[in-house]
Write an enzyme that holds these catalytic residues in place. Sequence first.
Site, short mmCIF file in Angstrom:
data_model
loop_
_atom_site.label_atom_id
_atom_site.label_comp_id
_atom_site.label_asym_id
_atom_site.label_seq_id
_atom_site.Cartn_x
_atom_site.Cartn_y
_atom_site.Cartn_z
N ARG A 1 0.84 -1.19 0.00
CA ARG A 1 0.00 0.00 0.00
C ARG A 1 0.88 1.25 0.00
NH1 ARG A 1 -1.36 -3.87 3.50
NH2 ARG A 1 -3.49 -4.66 3.59
N ARG B 1 -22.47 -15.42 -5.51
CA ARG B 1 -22.90 -14.23 -6.25
C ARG B 1 -22.00 -13.04 -5.95
NH1 ARG B 1 -28.82 -12.57 -4.54
NH2 ARG B 1 -28.43 -11.10 -6.25
N ASP C 1 -31.77 -10.29 -8.65
CA ASP C 1 -32.35 -11.62 -8.51
C ASP C 1 -33.09 -11.96 -9.80
OD1 ASP C 1 -31.39 -11.95 -5.97
OD2 ASP C 1 -33.23 -11.26 -4.98
N GLU C 2 -33.30 -13.24 -10.02
CA GLU C 2 -33.92 -13.67 -11.28
C GLU C 2 -35.37 -13.21 -11.41
OE1 GLU C 2 -34.02 -17.88 -11.39
OE2 GLU C 2 -34.98 -18.10 -9.42
N ASP C 3 -36.04 -12.92 -10.29
CA ASP C 3 -37.45 -12.51 -10.35
C ASP C 3 -37.63 -11.02 -10.09
OD1 ASP C 3 -36.60 -12.69 -7.77
OD2 ASP C 3 -38.34 -13.80 -7.02
N GLU D 1 -26.99 -13.55 2.44
CA GLU D 1 -25.81 -13.03 1.75
C GLU D 1 -25.94 -11.53 1.49
OE1 GLU D 1 -28.68 -13.66 -1.52
OE2 GLU D 1 -28.15 -14.70 0.33
N ASP D 2 -27.17 -11.04 1.24
CA ASP D 2 -27.37 -9.62 1.00
C ASP D 2 -27.19 -8.81 2.28
OD1 ASP D 2 -29.56 -10.81 2.13
OD2 ASP D 2 -31.04 -9.92 0.78
N ARG E 1 -33.04 -14.69 8.93
CA ARG E 1 -32.44 -13.37 8.73
C ARG E 1 -32.31 -12.61 10.05
NH1 ARG E 1 -32.29 -12.31 3.28
NH2 ARG E 1 -32.42 -10.04 3.39
#
Length: 737
Positions: A432, A540, A556-558, A644-645, A692
């Site tokens: 760094r 993801r 998301d897929e939906d 995960e979110d 959650r």
Amino acid sequence: MQARKKYVLLGLCTCCWILLYYWAGLQERLLGLITHRRGEVPRPWPDWLDRALLPNFAEQLDLQNGGGPGDSPRQRKQAWSSIYKDSRCRMDTCFDFGRCQTQSGFRVYIYPPEKGERVSEGYRKILTSVSESRYYTSDPREACLFVLGIDTLDRDQLSQQFVPNVDERIRGYPLWNDGRNHVIFNLYSGTWPNYTEDLGFNVGQAILAKASLNTEHFRPGFDISIPLFSKEHPQKGGKRGWLVRNSVPPRRKYLLMFKGKRYLTGIGSDTRNALHHIHNGKDIVSLTTCRHGKDWEKHKDARCDHDNQEYERFDYQELLHNSTFCLVPRGRRLGSFRFLESLQAACIPVLLSNGWELPFSDVIQWNQAVVEGDERLLLQVPSTVRAVGIDRVLALRQQTQTLWDAYFSSVDKIVLTTLEIIKDRVYSHISRNKLMWNALPGGLLVLPEFSTHLAHYPFYYLHLGISPGLEFTAVIHATSPLVSQSQPIMKLLQVVSKSKYCSQIIILWNSEKSPPQRSKWPPMPVPLTVTDGRRKTSSRFLPHAAIETEAVLSLDEDTVLLTSEINFAFHVWRSFPDRIVGYPPRSHFWDPVKKAWGYTSKWTNEYSIILTGAAFYHRYYHHLFSHYLPSSLRALVDHSCNCEDILMNFLVSSVAHLPPVKVAQRKQYKEMPSLQGTKMAPWANPEHFTQRQECVNTFSSWFGYMPLEHSQFRLDPVLFKDHVSVLRKRYKDLERV
């Protein structure tokens, strides 16, 4: 003839000088006979006639010998050299780089403690920090660096924490190798009365991570100076700095303050005995007390009673919170607890500790956060701090908070900073730079393996005067098999590909069935890549090599969005590249009944989480998610197929210290379960919500505090729902959502 005249003139001048010399001596002897005064031996210091008017702070012999009860500098140097025989050690000469060039990389091994081994609370925290770090290994063959299991923090022989026979024990270690590739932690060295830097054993070629380190004994580029911290210092997390609650005005009620012990005798007493000279009881408060130790009454002077009385008039915490500058004089040793206390309180430290190698001086630019004084020029300190301008005061105070939050608020951060400095020395080609260490978010959160270019990180756009790129990569998390062209993912692909800012689309395939052939996907104007997610929820957020843009649109897929919504969110993200910017909000709260954190999806007046089912963020957070967070948290996510979110929100908030950004008014961003067939969506399962709740508490436990921040604002387009022509509105479709 002329030459003779010259010699005669020269002879006459010489005779005159000789006569003048003898005449002056005769006059002095005659004056002595008349006044009955005898000749005195020349003295190196004047003999004052008005001795009664001058108090004796030091004997004349002490002044001639250099002052102070301690050893002379030569004696201290000889004592140091006899104990630390490898005083010329540098990384090139006393470190085996070959141990770090293996496939395992930078790994740290802790010697197992012997049965019945005494370990102090402070050293236990250090060992815990190392063992829980991403560098720990239980196999010494993989290790690049070694940490002793023997407690070496307190080497004062009068202390109850002192561990005897360390020298004999460490020489019995088969991997000791004269200390090569070892790091030794120490807070206290030496004992009464001189408090030399004697550790009681030979450190050999080991790296010394030590508090109160003297610049004379510091081996540059090899040893590491660490701060002096108490046993109550938190293991992880730690309290935030206080500047956010007390930032304006820059100058506070008191200009300069100190409240602490006054040493009547011994090393360190010279400075603290003189602090009363700058006390005016108004804007400068300098208070000392003699009332400490067992024998203070035996050594008390005429000023002690008054000092003790004045000392009780002021509250230390009140002074600390309401002072612009805080005096940090040396104690018995060079370091002081006042140093970290001042940093946390955003009270600019004024250092009076000559010869102190400041903590982590290799990487921290301390001139941006402290004022360095001189013990010998104490009376100049008030005028020095008065001359500091308001803009400079605010800059110094802000930097104290940056350094406190980044490196000093917990034992974890102190230990990890030590390890990261050593790692930068080992892998200097990807180390760094000073800006990474001294600017937000700090060096611990900037992993140089990702990149050595500042422009590749989300934190330095303002420093560089640039903006993020004008393209993004969409990553769609797919868990359902493709059985129909009317599935939500097919519609989503069409919507995303219409954005002029979309560079490519990556489908992360996490379904049980294998992905369909390319011909099954609809034609699109941007490249489409299908990647195997290995049926792991955390995949993801892996740093996929195919992602080349700075911005990542996670979907998301939906997910149901309009192209204009995507474009607007992307424009907003370019103004907040270090945060999560998106649509679906959630919030956390403290439940006083359960004494635990709660999670809610209710629509309230504030939020602290933006779900990554429809959100933008910087691709660097993929690297942090995979390499900074422990594998145990990622395993929890994979096992539960959930959270995960939330974990990504925890990570980003802990880095930015700011809440995410909610855009536009959309609240429902997914297809309803009835439109997806008979199979119920995971997020509609009550068990999903309970998990959650548990995740929020698990994540906060690992971070050591709650990093999520609440926000009460939402960003809408200009002219949003204004009574003007729709032709003047860029994002007119957002009003119909």
